[in-house]
Design a protein around this motif. Sequence first.
Motif, mmCIF file in Angstrom:
data_model
loop_
_atom_site.group_PDB
_atom_site.id
_atom_site.type_symbol
_atom_site.label_atom_id
_atom_site.label_comp_id
_atom_site.label_asym_id
_atom_site.label_seq_id
_atom_site.Cartn_x
_atom_site.Cartn_y
_atom_site.Cartn_z
ATOM 1 N N UNK A 227 -27.890 -18.218 -44.003
ATOM 2 C CA UNK A 227 -27.365 -18.806 -42.770
ATOM 3 C C UNK A 227 -28.349 -18.500 -41.646
ATOM 4 N N UNK A 228 -28.747 -19.524 -40.914
ATOM 5 C CA UNK A 228 -29.747 -19.336 -39.864
ATOM 6 C C UNK A 228 -29.105 -18.900 -38.548
ATOM 7 N N UNK A 229 -29.761 -17.969 -37.878
ATOM 8 C CA UNK A 229 -29.316 -17.485 -36.576
ATOM 9 C C UNK A 229 -30.536 -17.341 -35.672
ATOM 10 N N UNK A 230 -30.445 -17.853 -34.470
ATOM 11 C CA UNK A 230 -31.520 -17.625 -33.506
ATOM 12 C C UNK A 230 -31.267 -16.260 -32.873
ATOM 13 N N UNK A 231 -32.279 -15.404 -32.951
ATOM 14 C CA UNK A 231 -32.138 -14.003 -32.575
ATOM 15 C C UNK A 231 -33.232 -13.661 -31.565
ATOM 16 N N UNK A 232 -32.903 -12.838 -30.580
ATOM 17 C CA UNK A 232 -33.940 -12.482 -29.615
ATOM 18 C C UNK A 232 -34.937 -11.522 -30.268
ATOM 19 N N UNK A 233 -36.172 -11.552 -29.794
ATOM 20 C CA UNK A 233 -37.251 -10.789 -30.406
ATOM 21 C C UNK A 233 -37.499 -9.494 -29.634
ATOM 22 N N UNK A 234 -37.560 -8.346 -30.340
ATOM 23 C CA UNK A 234 -37.934 -7.109 -29.642
ATOM 24 C C UNK A 234 -39.357 -7.242 -29.100
ATOM 25 N N UNK A 235 -39.542 -6.850 -27.843
ATOM 26 C CA UNK A 235 -40.837 -7.050 -27.214
ATOM 27 C C UNK A 235 -41.231 -5.825 -26.406
ATOM 28 N N UNK A 236 -42.525 -5.499 -26.443
ATOM 29 C CA UNK A 236 -43.023 -4.357 -25.675
ATOM 30 C C UNK A 236 -43.392 -4.834 -24.277
ATOM 31 N N UNK A 237 -42.366 -5.288 -23.554
ATOM 32 C CA UNK A 237 -42.601 -5.637 -22.153
ATOM 33 C C UNK A 237 -41.389 -5.196 -21.359
ATOM 34 N N UNK A 238 -41.651 -4.881 -20.087
ATOM 35 C CA UNK A 238 -40.610 -4.254 -19.287
ATOM 36 C C UNK A 238 -39.477 -5.215 -18.944
ATOM 37 N N UNK A 239 -38.265 -4.753 -19.233
ATOM 38 C CA UNK A 239 -37.077 -5.523 -18.902
ATOM 39 C C UNK A 239 -36.100 -4.636 -18.146
ATOM 40 N N UNK A 240 -34.836 -4.776 -18.485
ATOM 41 C CA UNK A 240 -33.796 -4.004 -17.811
ATOM 42 C C UNK A 240 -33.611 -2.684 -18.567
ATOM 43 N N UNK A 241 -33.898 -1.541 -17.945
ATOM 44 C CA UNK A 241 -33.767 -0.258 -18.659
ATOM 45 C C UNK A 241 -32.324 -0.041 -19.112
ATOM 46 N N UNK A 242 -32.182 0.529 -20.295
ATOM 47 C CA UNK A 242 -30.841 0.779 -20.809
ATOM 48 C C UNK A 242 -30.397 2.185 -20.397
ATOM 49 N N UNK A 243 -29.356 2.271 -19.552
ATOM 50 C CA UNK A 243 -28.938 3.606 -19.087
ATOM 51 C C UNK A 243 -28.455 4.503 -20.226
ATOM 52 N N UNK A 244 -28.139 3.902 -21.389
ATOM 53 C CA UNK A 244 -27.663 4.718 -22.521
ATOM 54 C C UNK A 244 -28.816 5.319 -23.319
ATOM 55 N N UNK A 245 -30.060 4.966 -22.968
ATOM 56 C CA UNK A 245 -31.196 5.447 -23.750
ATOM 57 C C UNK A 245 -31.281 6.979 -23.707
ATOM 58 N N UNK A 246 -31.698 7.563 -24.814
ATOM 59 C CA UNK A 246 -31.935 9.000 -24.913
ATOM 60 C C UNK A 246 -30.693 9.790 -24.500
ATOM 61 N N UNK A 247 -29.582 9.439 -25.108
ATOM 62 C CA UNK A 247 -28.335 10.157 -24.851
ATOM 63 C C UNK A 247 -27.882 10.080 -23.405
ATOM 64 N N UNK A 248 -28.176 8.945 -22.747
ATOM 65 C CA UNK A 248 -27.690 8.743 -21.389
ATOM 66 C C UNK A 248 -28.693 9.135 -20.314
ATOM 67 N N UNK A 249 -29.882 9.557 -20.725
ATOM 68 C CA UNK A 249 -30.895 9.920 -19.726
ATOM 69 C C UNK A 249 -31.575 8.691 -19.151
ATOM 70 N N UNK A 250 -31.496 7.571 -19.867
ATOM 71 C CA UNK A 250 -32.108 6.344 -19.365
ATOM 72 C C UNK A 250 -33.596 6.308 -19.641
ATOM 73 N N UNK A 251 -34.248 5.284 -19.123
ATOM 74 C CA UNK A 251 -35.671 5.065 -19.398
ATOM 75 C C UNK A 251 -36.322 4.541 -18.125
ATOM 76 N N UNK A 252 -37.492 5.073 -17.819
ATOM 77 C CA UNK A 252 -38.216 4.571 -16.647
ATOM 78 C C UNK A 252 -39.398 3.726 -17.122
ATOM 79 N N UNK A 253 -39.392 2.433 -16.815
ATOM 80 C CA UNK A 253 -40.468 1.558 -17.285
ATOM 81 C C UNK A 253 -41.828 1.981 -16.720
ATOM 82 N N UNK A 254 -42.857 1.738 -17.500
ATOM 83 C CA UNK A 254 -44.206 2.124 -17.100
ATOM 84 C C UNK A 254 -44.923 0.911 -16.524
ATOM 85 N N UNK A 255 -45.379 1.038 -15.295
ATOM 86 C CA UNK A 255 -46.020 -0.090 -14.620
ATOM 87 C C UNK A 255 -47.519 -0.142 -14.864
ATOM 88 N N UNK A 256 -48.203 -0.801 -13.927
ATOM 89 C CA UNK A 256 -49.635 -1.032 -14.070
ATOM 90 C C UNK A 256 -50.411 0.278 -14.095
#
Lengths: 627, 359
Positions: A227-256
């Motif tokens: 069965x075919x499903x269109x699925x989003x692709x994991x990408x190494x680009x900055x998006x919306x940080x997930x506050x649940x990351x690392x047991x709730x510590x969150x993630x700070x995106x790395x800029x230029x």
Amino acid sequence: MNATSDKPHRSDPADVSASIYDVVIVGAGVSGAIIAHELGRNGFRVLVLEAGPGHDLTIPGYEQYLSRFYAATSKDNNAPYPPNRNAPMPRSTDVRRLQPGEPDASGYIVQNGPIALDSTYTRVVGGTTMHWEGKALRMLPEDFEMRARFGRGLDWPISYEQLAPYYRQAEFELGVSADVEEQAYHGIRFDPGYVYPMRKIPVSYLDKTVASGLNGAEVSLRGARFTLTVRSTPQARNGVPNPRYDGGKGYVPVGAVSVEQVEQGERCQGNNNCTPICPVQAKYHAGKTLIKALATGRVKLLPQAVASKVEIDPDNGRVRHVEFKTYTDPGSTEHATGIARGRVFVLAANAVENARLMLASGLPGTSNLVGRNLMDHPFLLTWGLMPEVVGTLRGTQSTSGIQDLRGGAFRRHQAAFAVSIHNDGWSWATGSPYTVLADIVDRQNQFGTALRRRLVDQVSRQLQLAFMVELLPDQNNRVTVDARYTDPLGNLRPVISYGLSDYTLDGIAYSRQLSRLIFQRLGVEDHTTYDPLDYGYISYKGEGYTVRGGNHWAGTHIMGTHAKDSVVDGTQRSWDHENLYLVGAGSMPTTGTSNTTLTLSALSFLTAERIRVGLDKDRSPATIAAA
Amino acid sequence: MSLKRIMTLDELHNYLHAAMQLEHATIPPYLTALYSIQPGTNSAAFHVLRVVVVEEMLHLTLAANILNAVGGAPNLAREGFVPLYPAYLPDGETDFEVGLQRFSREAVETFLRIERPARSPEESQGLVRRQRVGRGLLPTFRAADDSELHFYSIGEFYQEISRGLTYLQEEKTKSGETLFSGDPARQITPDYYYSGGGEIIPVSNLETAQEAIRLISEQGEGFGKRIYDYEGELAHYYRFQQLVLGRYYRKGDAPDHPSGGPVDVDWDAVYPVKTNARLADYPQPSELHAAAVEFNAQYQGFLGRLTQAFSGQPELLLDAVGDMFRIRETVSRLMRNPIPGTSGLNAAPTFEMPLPTET
């Protein structure tokens, strides 16, 4: 001290020749940067040799690449990077149709055929992550056990489960955006509670339109139904940080990457030229890791130093030093030769260059497998016009795909594949939108409002699917060297032999059939044509296809369980030379249907840990003896 | 609008509305200077201006969070939210002009004055009696005797908000209530807003409200006598100063003595756009006029979208990214073209917001 350059972190050839480092790394790409950072922050002195120039860690340096890309007529993968006589790189624009039995030496890579491969890599600081697209999919657990499960290809000496903790480290380092609940398919397992550092990149309107027409469609392959499903692709680009990351510590995106505070690159803005270069550095590139490595104060970078020979001690097989050639001007071949000495050596120059350097040093290995089992991902492109305007050219280059045929029992018989939906329309296949513009102006004689309308109508309905097809290890696909072919510094150039097995060709043929089915279902007008004069044109079972390279060079120093049938062990350590590691996709015995960067990054973390433990052991008795 | 000492919730709301208006008011001047830089030139100046604009947006969002936390309703689309330029900011005993102008030494001088307001010599006072020169970006202050006073600088204005928050929360606590009764769903969280320039603070109590105020008022001029603020961010004043002094600041540098790499500025690689352009400056009908009208409508639409985002639909901030690209494209169309009959002045966005439709 000039702060707009990266001079403070640079070494010079005289210093290097006078020092003994804990670790000498060849190549400042993603593998080299990760290993340098891991070892530097653990107290070891590291030297990184880089063949390309080293101005890339500043905003003005990066912007020179951007301007060059904007001004270039050809927007190919290496368009932003200036030609360098001393560290030449392959360009897709160099590739020509091969005549049987006649190698083509007109580009940097000598093409021995039978198929001309237009894959590239980039020889600058940051390596090929400077032009990669940023797709960061894990391999499937079954990809590690191809021989055991399907009687095809080779087994890895390590399992998915063993690599999983390093995948997590790699997803942090690269800053991957994805939703776990969408990515657990075909046996991909995540630890309970795990989330990616950032939420998935919002999918495009095109993706949503394709999904609404396609989700739930059933296809059959070798007796099984999918069965075919269109699925989003994991990408190494900055998006919306997930506050649940690392047991709730969150993630700070790395800029230029910059020595000065510029605060750019925090979030993907949907520019459409991720490949070859993200204008705002929202996409990960290895410079982001390298600058952290340099900041430890223990890692030094020597740019414009092309490794030319790995020198072995004949008594014990250990690497004595790496010889390199340094140049001051990329336009002149004037150079000096130096040596880098260390306790451990890491070749992180990519699958082609690692093999080239070993073979040029006369080191084909006990197994004689150095350079063999060269792999890439062949791509089949299909393209057409959607029945309505879908906003093509908006969003990042690709945000979704179809992953349902990446795994399954059919892999006993034919290749698996992954499908990407391209938000940049027919760009890869036909050079759109530039070619569309030229066509409307020159052949349809349109101008002004009519030109604009027609352009919108013809571009905004474009759909391109890219089928990335599995290629198994084959000893006849290989990198060799040949004294007849040298670069301007006198280094031997890579000669490649590359062909596709029926296993892969069956996957390609099935991909074409599937695309017809998908187009039919979506009401897409199929515009796919394959030109028999194209350098990538092949015929198989009565039908013709044009195949493109995927830049996923792999397999030239595969890992295994024994020196007889592999080049490195499960930690990427050379069987023959105990203080030498060959790292990168070259170590992968199979690559399944995953873009290679995430997996080779995970392997780099694993190897860095192995090197650290080894050096710690070396160090402890020495300390005791001194006391 | 004139403000009184904050003794009631209504007055606090008025102050916070004024704060949002103030934080926004610097964005059009900064954007005009930013986009007047010719593409591909002045990388250093471009990045300095860009990061300051981004951080002004952060301040605007923080002000909205405080207002939402105390039960207010941000509205950026209402009449008069965007000032008519030139407008004026107080600098102690005088006001100075803040206008829409091209990137130039003069513009940077103005930006330095915006970011480093003088502090009142007497701690407690902070208000002065004097004449206004023109349209002030800060409301006047109505004293108890109904006479009109002026804030000495932006610093005093935020001090009053800070005092008011503490005072009202104490009053509420006495009756067993809280000042912070706003719907938490209306807060903008780091999910939807982040930059290197300090993090968005969701406001839910006095502590977070004061933290937000501190970030807003200190990011401009630095923290104490240091050039970096509490978050380790180079303060706006010093970011701009790098353009005048021609050198980057490094950690550890003393104010006015940057020791980093050189900052190259090409003051001539700038579109010669008209200062404080108005729609009336463009011939009618003309493509320029149409583009200027279109810009104002786009900008008004953008402010409407932000209002919705600050009213419980934070996900709309993602769409606002697309708006900002469209805004940039329209500005660039205007700035690349000369105004007929001005002997060499180019057009610029006017930021004259269309009036809301009568109902």
